[in-house]
Design a protein around this motif. Structure first.
Motif, short mmCIF file in Angstrom:
data_model
loop_
_atom_site.label_atom_id
_atom_site.label_comp_id
_atom_site.label_asym_id
_atom_site.label_seq_id
_atom_site.Cartn_x
_atom_site.Cartn_y
_atom_site.Cartn_z
N ALA A 35 16.49 -7.16 14.38
CA ALA A 35 16.80 -7.76 13.20
C ALA A 35 16.65 -6.19 11.80
CB ALA A 35 15.18 -8.41 12.20
N GLY A 36 17.44 -6.89 10.83
CA GLY A 36 17.63 -5.86 9.72
C GLY A 36 16.16 -5.41 8.78
N PRO A 37 15.68 -4.21 7.88
CA PRO A 37 15.20 -4.46 7.04
C PRO A 37 14.13 -5.49 6.32
CG PRO A 37 16.76 -3.81 6.15
CD PRO A 37 17.97 -4.17 7.55
N GLY A 38 14.74 -6.34 5.67
CA GLY A 38 14.68 -7.51 5.58
C GLY A 38 13.82 -8.48 5.91
N GLU A 39 13.19 -9.63 4.98
CA GLU A 39 13.04 -11.25 5.59
C GLU A 39 13.46 -11.40 6.51
OE1 GLU A 39 10.56 -13.73 3.63
OE2 GLU A 39 8.91 -12.65 3.55
N GLU A 40 13.62 -12.03 7.63
CA GLU A 40 14.15 -12.53 8.36
C GLU A 40 13.84 -12.69 9.39
OE1 GLU A 40 17.41 -9.41 9.38
OE2 GLU A 40 18.17 -10.37 11.10
N VAL A 41 14.51 -14.37 10.29
CA VAL A 41 14.02 -15.09 11.27
C VAL A 41 14.63 -14.57 12.68
CG1 VAL A 41 13.64 -16.66 12.98
CG2 VAL A 41 13.31 -16.77 10.12
N ALA A 81 0.79 -1.09 -0.39
CA ALA A 81 0.13 -0.19 -0.17
C ALA A 81 1.12 1.19 -0.27
CB ALA A 81 -0.96 0.14 1.04
N ASP A 82 1.70 0.99 -1.29
CA ASP A 82 3.14 2.20 -0.76
C ASP A 82 4.15 2.88 0.69
OD1 ASP A 82 2.15 2.51 -3.35
OD2 ASP A 82 1.14 4.02 -3.03
N VAL A 83 3.83 1.79 1.51
CA VAL A 83 3.82 2.32 2.91
C VAL A 83 5.41 1.32 3.09
CG1 VAL A 83 3.77 2.26 5.58
CG2 VAL A 83 2.22 2.42 3.41
N GLU A 84 6.30 1.63 3.03
CA GLU A 84 7.48 1.66 3.60
C GLU A 84 7.57 0.71 4.68
OE1 GLU A 84 13.15 1.05 2.45
OE2 GLU A 84 11.57 3.11 2.72
N GLN A 85 8.03 -0.51 4.67
CA GLN A 85 8.00 -1.28 5.93
C GLN A 85 8.97 -1.22 6.68
OE1 GLN A 85 4.52 -2.62 8.26
NE2 GLN A 85 4.45 -0.55 6.73
N ALA A 86 9.44 -0.89 8.05
CA ALA A 86 10.67 -1.09 9.04
C ALA A 86 11.35 -2.31 9.20
CB ALA A 86 10.33 0.33 9.96
N GLY A 87 10.68 -2.95 9.39
CA GLY A 87 11.13 -4.37 9.75
C GLY A 87 12.33 -3.86 11.16
N HIS A 88 13.09 -4.21 10.99
CA HIS A 88 13.59 -3.85 12.46
C HIS A 88 13.06 -4.87 13.84
CE1 HIS A 88 17.93 -1.83 11.45
NE2 HIS A 88 17.11 -1.69 9.91
N SER A 89 12.76 -5.86 13.38
CA SER A 89 12.00 -6.60 14.69
C SER A 89 12.99 -6.63 16.27
CB SER A 89 12.00 -7.39 14.93
OG SER A 89 10.72 -7.64 13.91
N LEU A 90 12.56 -6.64 17.51
CA LEU A 90 13.79 -6.46 17.89
C LEU A 90 13.10 -7.14 19.62
CD1 LEU A 90 14.37 -3.31 20.06
CD2 LEU A 90 12.83 -3.39 18.26
N ILE A 91 14.19 -8.13 20.29
CA ILE A 91 13.54 -8.50 21.18
C ILE A 91 15.07 -7.51 22.18
CG2 ILE A 91 14.25 -10.49 22.62
CD1 ILE A 91 13.82 -12.05 19.84
N VAL A 92 13.78 -7.28 23.33
CA VAL A 92 14.95 -6.43 24.39
C VAL A 92 14.46 -6.72 25.83
CG1 VAL A 92 14.77 -4.20 25.56
CG2 VAL A 92 13.51 -4.27 23.41
#
Ligand SMILES: NC(=O)CCC(=O)C(=O)O
Length: 267
Positions: free
Chosen positions: A226-232, A205-216
């Motif tokens: 995580a980085g910006p792309g697909e990742e586990v 929907a023209d919205v670039e997603q941040a990615g950068h999931s995190l565990i704190v």
């Protein structure tokens, strides 16, 4: 407790059914590597793809539920399955189902704070009303979704309900990535709780997603990002740590409840 966050990309050219099958496969691939697996918010349609919400809505026990229950069972993991658009009569909800390693539904959370300022999700979806926690072996987990992260009172309510960790699936835009990281760490520090914040990759929907999931961790340290792309994204949680930090630095005990603004402004 081994946690895996699946930061899947929402690609509008991938049909929802294909992404559902791919997400289930990614969950199954965590068998033996994870005890808890988390998916992001509205990974089925995309959190900003409001035009698709009604068409891709499902009952609670619909195709996403069935695929995720089976994946949790096959992988033998606790699965917070992100969220999907739940249809209840004429109403739509942004709903997160949580499954046990037997594939049983153990919790279901409807997002309370809807994003969009009277447009998109805020206009099309109904608001959930209930705080939700679920119990893992030795760890009570509270759930929130994306925009909820901006509302500290929700997370404090979850702490009062026993939460020592929070799972927050999201579809957070890249342009507010700084807020995402800051708020995830703030919720961890102020509540002395783990935060598992799982976002989406890609652009929809023209919205670039941040990615950068995190565990704190409950001290506010980022255990994995995580980085910006697909990742586990994977990290090991110590279920004893929230209680240890709360005992060692007992700030939660110093809460002053019922503080109200003065009736008249002070001069
Ligand atoms: N899907 C969302 O809730 C987006 C929230 C967001 O973009 C923000 O809080 O900023």
């Amino acid at each position: 407790m081994r946690a895996s966050l699946i930061q899947i990309a929402v690609d509008p050219d991938e049909p929802v059914a294909a992404r559902r099958a791919r997400a289930a496969r990614l969950v199954r691939e965590e068998r033996g590597s994870a005890d808890l697996v988390v998916l992001p918010e509205l990974w089925t349609v995309g959190a900003f793809a409001a035009d698709l919400f009604a068409a891709e809505s499902e009952p609670l026990h619909g195709p996403t539920y069935e695929a995720m229950a089976a994946a949790a069972r096959d992988a033998e993991v606790w699965l917070h399955a992100g969220s999907f658009v739940e249809a209840v009569g004429d109403a739509l909800y942004n709903t997160s189902p949580v499954f046990s390693p037997d594939g049983e539904l153990v919790a279901s959370y409807r997002k309370i704070h809807r994003f969009g300022f009277d447009r998109g999700e805020a206009a099309l979806m109904a608001a959930g009303e209930d705080l939700v926690t679920f119990d893992l072996p030795h760890l009570t987990v509270g759930v929130g979704t994306c925009y909820d992260l901006r509302f500290p009172e929700l997370f404090r309510g979850l702490v009062d309900a026993g939460a020592e960790a929070f799972v927050v699936p999201a579809g957070w835009p890249a342009r507010r990535r700084g807020h995402w990281t800051l708020l995830a760490r703030a919720r961890a520090v102020e509540n002395q709780a783990y935060v598992l914040a799982c976002g989406t990759a890609g652009t929809h929907a023209d919205v670039e997603q941040a990615g950068h999931s995190l565990i704190v961790d409950p001290w506010g340290e980022v255990l994995a990002e995580a980085g910006p792309g697909e990742e586990v994204l994977r990290a090991v949680l110590d279920p004893a740590k929230p209680a240890a930090i709360r005992a060692d630095f007992p700030a939660l005990k110093d809460r002053v409840l019922g503080v109200e603004a003065p009736a008249k402004p002070r001069v």
